[in-house]
Design an enzyme around this catalytic site. Structure first.
Site, PDB file in Angstrom:
ATOM      1  N   ARG A  18      29.569  16.266  81.039  1.00 49.10           N
ATOM      2  CA  ARG A  18      30.645  15.919  81.985  1.00 49.10           C
ATOM      3  C   ARG A  18      31.100  17.140  82.774  1.00 49.10           C
ATOM      4  O   ARG A  18      31.315  17.061  83.987  1.00 49.10           O
ATOM      5  CB  ARG A  18      31.835  15.270  81.262  1.00 49.10           C
ATOM      6  CG  ARG A  18      31.525  13.873  80.757  1.00 49.10           C
ATOM      7  CD  ARG A  18      32.716  13.227  80.088  1.00 49.10           C
ATOM      8  NE  ARG A  18      33.149  14.076  78.977  1.00 49.10           N
ATOM      9  CZ  ARG A  18      34.373  14.078  78.471  1.00 49.10           C
ATOM     10  NH1 ARG A  18      35.310  13.303  78.971  1.00 49.10           N
ATOM     11  NH2 ARG A  18      34.668  14.859  77.462  1.00 49.10           N
ATOM     12  N   ASN A  36      32.976   9.500  79.477  1.00 45.62           N
ATOM     13  CA  ASN A  36      32.186   9.043  78.336  1.00 45.62           C
ATOM     14  C   ASN A  36      32.459   7.565  78.116  1.00 45.62           C
ATOM     15  O   ASN A  36      33.586   7.100  78.264  1.00 45.62           O
ATOM     16  CB  ASN A  36      32.565   9.807  77.072  1.00 45.62           C
ATOM     17  CG  ASN A  36      32.003  11.204  77.044  1.00 45.62           C
ATOM     18  OD1 ASN A  36      31.057  11.532  77.741  1.00 45.62           O
ATOM     19  ND2 ASN A  36      32.594  12.049  76.214  1.00 45.62           N
TER      20      ASN A  36
END
Length: 89
Positions: A18, A36
């Site tokens: 990320r 996520n």
């Protein structure tokens, strides 16, 4: 301006994916977010110029994190969203 969403599967959680995606999005002047998912995948919404989105998607397919392992990237067009920056959620 165009918008896409991407679902990335593989080893993509807990490996800096990320954060690396955030850096890529900033490099290509995109807005949106990366998050996520409970199934172990990562979901991305990105908005920007078509050429920047294409380069971003290509970079995602090759994994922005050296520790991630990409199994599959699914890309879909979507309506533009009112994003002002790119965030990690």
């Amino acid at each position: 301006m165009q918008s896409i969403n991407l679902k990335v599967t593989g080893t993509v959680q807990g490996v800096g994916f990320r954060f690396s995606t955030l850096q890529l999005a900033r490099k290509f002047n995109l807005t949106g977010f990366v998050a996520n998912e409970s199934d172990g995948s990562v979901y991305i919404e990105a908005q920007g110029a078509e050429a920047d989105l294409e380069q971003f998607a290509t970079a995602i397919k090759h994994s922005p994190s050296p520790f991630a392992r990409i199994n599959q990237v699914t890309i879909n067009q979507q309506p533009n969203q009112p994003f002002t920056n790119f965030d990690i959620r």
